[in-house]
Motif scaffolding. Sequence first.
Motif, mmCIF file in Angstrom:
data_model
loop_
_atom_site.group_PDB
_atom_site.id
_atom_site.type_symbol
_atom_site.label_atom_id
_atom_site.label_comp_id
_atom_site.label_asym_id
_atom_site.label_seq_id
_atom_site.Cartn_x
_atom_site.Cartn_y
_atom_site.Cartn_z
ATOM 1 N N GLN A 1 17.515 -10.778 -92.271
ATOM 2 C CA GLN A 1 16.326 -11.635 -92.273
ATOM 3 C C GLN A 1 15.261 -11.114 -93.235
ATOM 4 O OE1 GLN A 1 14.990 -11.912 -88.224
ATOM 5 N NE2 GLN A 1 16.721 -13.163 -87.560
ATOM 6 N N ALA A 2 15.094 -9.815 -93.278
ATOM 7 C CA ALA A 2 14.062 -9.223 -94.138
ATOM 8 C C ALA A 2 14.495 -9.118 -95.590
ATOM 9 C CB ALA A 2 13.697 -7.834 -93.616
ATOM 10 N N LYS A 3 15.756 -9.475 -95.872
ATOM 11 C CA LYS A 3 16.277 -9.506 -97.244
ATOM 12 C C LYS A 3 16.165 -8.146 -97.922
ATOM 13 C CE LYS A 3 15.246 -14.433 -97.746
ATOM 14 N NZ LYS A 3 16.611 -14.841 -97.435
ATOM 15 N N TYR A 4 16.614 -7.126 -97.225
ATOM 16 C CA TYR A 4 16.651 -5.789 -97.812
ATOM 17 C C TYR A 4 17.859 -5.608 -98.724
ATOM 18 C CZ TYR A 4 12.844 -3.453 -95.282
ATOM 19 O OH TYR A 4 11.616 -3.048 -94.837
ATOM 20 N N GLY A 5 18.824 -6.499 -98.633
ATOM 21 C CA GLY A 5 20.028 -6.354 -99.424
ATOM 22 C C GLY A 5 21.055 -5.489 -98.708
ATOM 23 N N SER A 6 22.201 -5.341 -99.326
ATOM 24 C CA SER A 6 23.282 -4.564 -98.721
ATOM 25 C C SER A 6 22.996 -3.071 -98.833
ATOM 26 C CB SER A 6 24.614 -4.904 -99.399
ATOM 27 O OG SER A 6 24.547 -4.612 -100.782
ATOM 28 N N LEU A 7 23.536 -2.309 -97.879
ATOM 29 C CA LEU A 7 23.367 -0.865 -97.864
ATOM 30 C C LEU A 7 24.705 -0.207 -98.167
ATOM 31 C CD1 LEU A 7 21.215 -0.461 -94.607
ATOM 32 C CD2 LEU A 7 20.402 -0.648 -96.961
ATOM 33 N N ALA A 8 24.702 0.772 -99.061
ATOM 34 C CA ALA A 8 25.945 1.467 -99.406
ATOM 35 C C ALA A 8 25.630 2.917 -99.755
ATOM 36 C CB ALA A 8 26.639 0.782 -100.580
ATOM 37 N N TYR A 9 26.615 3.749 -99.545
ATOM 38 C CA TYR A 9 26.485 5.166 -99.894
ATOM 39 C C TYR A 9 26.258 5.307 -101.402
ATOM 40 C CZ TYR A 9 27.666 10.065 -100.626
ATOM 41 O OH TYR A 9 27.631 11.388 -100.992
ATOM 42 N N GLU A 10 25.277 6.131 -101.783
ATOM 43 C CA GLU A 10 24.971 6.354 -103.201
ATOM 44 C C GLU A 10 25.485 7.724 -103.627
ATOM 45 O OE1 GLU A 10 21.072 4.799 -104.951
ATOM 46 O OE2 GLU A 10 20.513 5.256 -102.885
ATOM 47 N N ASP A 11 26.461 7.740 -104.529
ATOM 48 C CA ASP A 11 26.912 9.042 -105.025
ATOM 49 C C ASP A 11 25.961 9.593 -106.078
ATOM 50 O OD1 ASP A 11 27.468 7.341 -107.093
ATOM 51 O OD2 ASP A 11 29.648 7.552 -106.946
ATOM 52 N N ASP A 12 24.958 8.784 -106.471
ATOM 53 C CA ASP A 12 23.946 9.253 -107.425
ATOM 54 C C ASP A 12 22.557 9.288 -106.783
ATOM 55 O OD1 ASP A 12 23.588 6.544 -107.134
ATOM 56 O OD2 ASP A 12 23.371 6.123 -109.268
ATOM 57 N N ALA A 13 22.501 9.584 -105.485
ATOM 58 C CA ALA A 13 21.216 9.614 -104.777
ATOM 59 C C ALA A 13 20.190 10.533 -105.430
ATOM 60 C CB ALA A 13 21.441 10.004 -103.312
ATOM 61 N N PRO A 14 20.573 11.740 -105.909
ATOM 62 C CA PRO A 14 19.557 12.592 -106.558
ATOM 63 C C PRO A 14 18.932 11.924 -107.781
ATOM 64 C CG PRO A 14 21.532 13.862 -106.037
ATOM 65 C CD PRO A 14 21.876 12.425 -105.809
ATOM 66 N N VAL A 15 19.740 11.145 -108.516
ATOM 67 C CA VAL A 15 19.229 10.480 -109.719
ATOM 68 C C VAL A 15 18.273 9.358 -109.341
ATOM 69 C CG1 VAL A 15 19.842 9.265 -111.836
ATOM 70 C CG2 VAL A 15 21.327 11.076 -110.967
ATOM 71 N N SER A 16 18.630 8.549 -108.338
ATOM 72 C CA SER A 16 17.769 7.433 -107.957
ATOM 73 C C SER A 16 16.444 7.920 -107.394
ATOM 74 C CB SER A 16 18.482 6.528 -106.947
ATOM 75 O OG SER A 16 18.731 7.202 -105.738
ATOM 76 N N VAL A 17 16.471 9.017 -106.622
ATOM 77 C CA VAL A 17 15.217 9.585 -106.104
ATOM 78 C C VAL A 17 14.389 10.170 -107.250
ATOM 79 C CG1 VAL A 17 14.235 11.414 -104.651
ATOM 80 C CG2 VAL A 17 16.117 9.991 -103.790
ATOM 81 N N ALA A 18 15.040 10.890 -108.159
ATOM 82 C CA ALA A 18 14.321 11.451 -109.314
ATOM 83 C C ALA A 18 13.736 10.345 -110.176
ATOM 84 C CB ALA A 18 15.273 12.321 -110.140
#
Length: 590
Positions: free
Chosen positions: A347-364
């Motif tokens: 309902q809130a349209k957050y989109g799909s959730l999936a494991y990120e193998d590049d989480a350090p890059v997205s946070v940086a």
Amino acid sequence: MLCLLLLPLLSARAEGSEPKRVVAVLYFDNNTGDSSLNVLQKGFADMMVTDLSAVEQLQLVEREKLQAIIDEQKLQRSKYFDAKTAVKLGKLVGAQYAVSGSFQAMEPQLRIDIKMFDLQTGNVLVTGQVVGLKNKLFELQQQLVTRFVTGLALKLPGPPRLKSRTPDVDTLLSYSKGIDLVDQGKLEEARVQLAAVVSKAPTFLLARERHEQLLARLKASEAKRGEVLSDVSEALGRSAEEFLRSTPAEGLDEKGSLMRLGYRSVRLQYLLRQLKPHLGTEHPNVILPGHEAQVLALLRLWHEQGIAYVQENREHFRRFHKVIEGAPYLSSMSLTLQPEDEERLRQAKYGSLAYEDDAPVSVAEFLLMGRYRTSSESFQMAPTLADQDPSVLKEGFQLLDEALQEAEATIPRLQEARARQVLELYGDALMLRGHVEEAVAKWQLFLDRFPSARAFPWISNKIKTALGVGPNLRENAGTQYNVALASCDMPAAREGYHHELNRRLQTQGYKAARAMFEELDAKCSGAKDAKFVIRGVLVSTALSAGRAGDCATFHSLSPRFLELGGSKGDLAGYLKNYVPHCLPAPATSP
């Protein structure tokens, strides 16, 4: 004909001598055999209702009310010209009299048969027929209404201005399709359709009125939708916070670990949604004046959650990955939530959730560049937390160093893509802060390690542009702006000004706009051909500031714009058309 049709309703001589008579204009049946003309039923009825509403002695049932009853009774394919249907519909909408009709032919002439019913008795009071050229359909309709009101001259202050004036049949068909789309609930399609009608026939007042009503409805709908989404998002954010607080990471099985990562991802997105109202709407989304404290608090929360997300992401991979043919894999990449929160997520349209193998890059990337991208939305805020806190800048680069080590340790076929992702971002973050040589070194490191990479030309051009010799002249001018400023090379300064302004807004926020213009104006206002260039960049600066919410800078630069030969008319136009939120509030009377 219409005058005769309605004469029994208007026999009272004196104004207000009896209550208004309630009349329903039903849809006219299409008996021409051409189904493409079906929508004329609604368009013609709407026009008749609108024009006859000008007669004070009549109360016309709104077409929308009639449509609601038709939908409720499932009468879409009924014959409204049929006496039984007409009486039933008329009574359901609360009318005393009903007018129905049918289009019998279109070629070579249009023929319309008309009936009027007394709904108390069910008797047909009047029958009639009108014949004319189909391209004169609306002229005939308007002439009949005009004759009707003219016959009531003693009871009306003057002839009404008819709203249903339209130039041709095609325009009416387009209009009818528009209101039919409204009835189907396809409001955005209806907006496009009615906008085209108004554009083609700007004097068609009824179409203009319906279009404006639809725009207001869409605006109200969007506001209501925003409130609902905000409420759902708020509930989802609270649920994520509670889950993370009450469910320790230690000892979770794979399913529980994926769920915890899912809630951590939701928490990050929730905080970003809380952040957006404090940012300007134009790229880059600069922190609005007066909102700095709220934004800093939210950024610190996001930073804390982001680092936890990276750590939990790595720990999940360490515990649950499997090695198949020498390559590490996770059996599942889907992040899940509890059932009630899965529905909120949708309902809130957050989109799909999936494991990120590049989480350090997205946070940086968010800490260093202010960029955040999900499957449902993306934006770039400025200035970043790294620009406000040097320790976070160091931490962001540390995340990239770690990500580069992880890229080098992965299987060969993945090394190039991951190394490029890290090193390109590393160089961009350095370049944003003016560290040209360090940025070039990071990009060159990629070229050295992967000389046959498909991205080689792209990265090579980034290096050339950083050094001022790339293929894009405007980008070259941007990287060389400070050199142009030092020598007051006005053509070069003009070319690079917007690029440099965008860079400074990203790292310094809205205050950079005024400071950058004043720097150029103070140093180079006496240079040859400077007046025209300075006035041009002043406009760019003032509009950038206004779009970033800094209306004070826009107004403070206005006198200088006039000194440089700008006109008050142009200034008023910029305000009205580009930054209307900066218009002064109207004076209130004492």
